[in-house]
Write an enzyme that holds these catalytic residues in place. Structure first.
Site, mmCIF file in Angstrom:
data_model
loop_
_atom_site.group_PDB
_atom_site.id
_atom_site.type_symbol
_atom_site.label_atom_id
_atom_site.label_comp_id
_atom_site.label_asym_id
_atom_site.label_seq_id
_atom_site.Cartn_x
_atom_site.Cartn_y
_atom_site.Cartn_z
ATOM 1 N N ARG A 180 0.872 -1.392 0.048
ATOM 2 C CA ARG A 180 -0.034 -0.054 -0.105
ATOM 3 C C ARG A 180 0.911 1.273 0.062
ATOM 4 N NH1 ARG A 180 -4.536 0.207 4.435
ATOM 5 N NH2 ARG A 180 -2.681 0.979 5.674
ATOM 6 N N LYS A 216 -2.655 6.432 1.169
ATOM 7 C CA LYS A 216 -2.446 6.902 2.586
ATOM 8 C C LYS A 216 -1.529 8.296 2.871
ATOM 9 C CE LYS A 216 -2.396 4.587 7.133
ATOM 10 N NZ LYS A 216 -3.367 5.249 7.719
ATOM 11 N N GLU A 241 -16.295 6.036 4.627
ATOM 12 C CA GLU A 241 -15.628 5.758 5.672
ATOM 13 C C GLU A 241 -15.397 6.692 6.789
ATOM 14 O OE1 GLU A 241 -11.358 4.755 5.231
ATOM 15 O OE2 GLU A 241 -11.121 6.092 3.327
HETATM 16 N N1 PLP Z 1 -9.289 4.267 6.521
HETATM 17 C C1 PLP Z 1 -8.570 5.177 6.799
HETATM 18 C C2 PLP Z 1 -8.683 6.576 6.269
HETATM 19 C C3 PLP Z 1 -7.201 5.003 7.574
HETATM 20 O O1 PLP Z 1 -6.501 6.116 8.028
HETATM 21 C C4 PLP Z 1 -7.022 3.782 7.956
HETATM 22 C C5 PLP Z 1 -5.950 3.380 8.903
HETATM 23 O O2 PLP Z 1 -4.834 3.013 8.529
HETATM 24 C C6 PLP Z 1 -7.975 2.706 7.891
HETATM 25 C C7 PLP Z 1 -9.098 2.808 7.016
HETATM 26 C C8 PLP Z 1 -7.618 1.123 8.338
HETATM 27 O O3 PLP Z 1 -6.811 0.807 7.404
HETATM 28 P P1 PLP Z 1 -5.957 -0.613 8.036
HETATM 29 O O4 PLP Z 1 -6.695 -1.463 8.438
HETATM 30 O O5 PLP Z 1 -5.098 -0.920 6.828
HETATM 31 O O6 PLP Z 1 -5.176 -0.034 9.275
HETATM 32 C C1 COI Z 2 -4.082 3.251 11.650
HETATM 33 O O1 COI Z 2 -5.044 2.414 11.855
HETATM 34 O O2 COI Z 2 -2.932 2.779 11.415
HETATM 35 C C2 COI Z 2 -4.117 4.645 11.104
HETATM 36 O O3 COI Z 2 -3.205 5.128 10.288
HETATM 37 C C3 COI Z 2 -5.244 5.295 11.489
HETATM 38 C C4 COI Z 2 -4.645 6.634 12.051
HETATM 39 C C5 COI Z 2 -5.966 7.764 11.763
HETATM 40 C C6 COI Z 2 -4.367 6.693 13.500
#
Ligand code: PLP
Ligand code: COI
Length: 341
Positions: free
Chosen positions: A82, A184, A220
């Protein structure tokens, strides 16, 4: 080597300076070998691209102590991939997957004493990030970059742990169609700060963002994807090109199907349908699965039948199975758990 003297059970989701961080620099078209450093400060030119034009992206993953006392990380290969897609979208050089995985190994090993013990409820949060570091004044990508991984021990992202949250439908948009919502990029979080401060001031825990084009579909929150459960126990999760492809959500979809035998639908979810769901949860590395008890749309309240006191039954099963896999009490699918050696 001894574990740090920390009240692990009472940590919040905050920054605490640990002993080491990983740094690698990109110059003249190549990444250097990378190293660990004790220096937590970054010194930058006043005109560096990250400061002027926010050329930065990041990742988030966690290190866990398993029941057997091993230190493991969860699906770091997906974070590496990612981050490559985030870097491409921001015209940054790719940080190679093998180097990313090696950086994670090195930095967790070096901070072993900061990895919370099994059963404490805390984890070591890892934050890989990359930014354009040289001086840029005309709008264009940097020539030089720095990739770093910092670590910090954390507790639950939302105060109160697994107490159901109250969220509001947000009037600000998070991501445009064809924008940067699916990567991200730091800029996605900068533009969410106004909305999250306003939500907190109004007594809400988070914002539910709708799709920017029609404002009819659920996207989201600022830091997590949605999972809904229907009254007949089907798991439903929004599909959109402008949300972050959450690793937790993708894992939970597999857990729901393969471990719990549930039907899962990944599809567009209209806000009008939300009133008919039985359970709602926010899923992400930081959020794990945080249950939502109430969604407020401009004064109109949707109270999820699961209630405001505990997680709904399906959310709870998903939570227990996923955390069991991460902590080593439930057998993981091939490749999900990587031991720090
Ligand atoms: N959506 C957003 C906007 C996020 O910042 C995050 C955190 O990383 C997620 C979703 C969840 O992603 P992940 O499960 O890969 O941490
Ligand atoms: C995560 O879940 O790792 C994120 O980056 C979310 C962040 C808003 C703390």
């Amino acid at each position: 080597m001894a574990k740090k003297d920390i009240d692990w059970g009472n940590l919040s989701f905050g920054y605490m300076e640990t002993d080491y961080r990983y740094v690698s620099n990109y110059k003249n078209g190549a990444w250097d070998e990378g190293t660990l450093t004790k220096d937590a400060n970054v010194v930058l030119n006043e005109c560096s691209c990250v400061l002027q034009y926010a050329q930065t992206c990041f990742e988030g993953l966690k290190a866990y102590t398993t029941k057997e006392g091993k230190i493991v990380v969860f699906r770091p290969d997906l974070n590496a991939e990612r981050m490559i897609s985030s870097a491409k979208r921001l015209r940054m050089p790719e940080f190679p997957k093998e180097k990313f995985l090696d950086a994670i190994q090195q930095v967790v090993r070096a901070n072993e004493d900061w990895v919370p013990p099994y059963g404490s409820g805390a984890t070591l949060y890892l934050r890989p990030y990359m930014f354009g570091s040289d001086a840029i004044i005309g709008v264009k990508p940097a020539n030089e970059y720095q990739f770093r991984v910092l670590t910090t021990p954390v507790g639950p992202y939302f105060k109160g742990g697994v107490k159901p949250l109250t969220i509001r439908v947000c009037d600000y948009d998070r991501a445009a169609p064809h924008g940067t919502g699916n990567v991200k990029a730091g800029l996605n979080y900068a533009m969410s700060l106004y909305a999250i401060v306003e939500a907190h001031e109004e007594g809400y825990d988070e914002n539910m963002y709708l799709d920017a084009a029609t404002r009819t579909k659920v996207e989201e929150t600022g830091g997590a994807n949605f999972l809904f459960v229907t009254k007949d126990n089907k798991v439903v999760t929004p599909k959109s090109d402008s949300i972050l492809p959450s690793i937790t959500r993708r894992s939970l979809v597999q857990v729901a199907r393969d471990y719990l035998g549930l039907e899962v639908e990944e599809r567009e979810v209209y806000f009008d349908e939300v009133k008919d769901f039985a359970e709602c949860g926010l899923c992400g590395t930081a959020a794990v699965i945080s249950p939502v008890g109430k969604i407020v749309d401009h004064g109109k309240e949707i109270a999820l039948p699961a209630g405001m006191t505990e997680m709904g039954p399906v959310t709870k099963k998903l939570y227990e199975t996923l955390t069991g896999i991460q902590m080593g009490t439930i057998e993981a699918p091939e490749g999900w758990i990587v031991e720090i050696k």
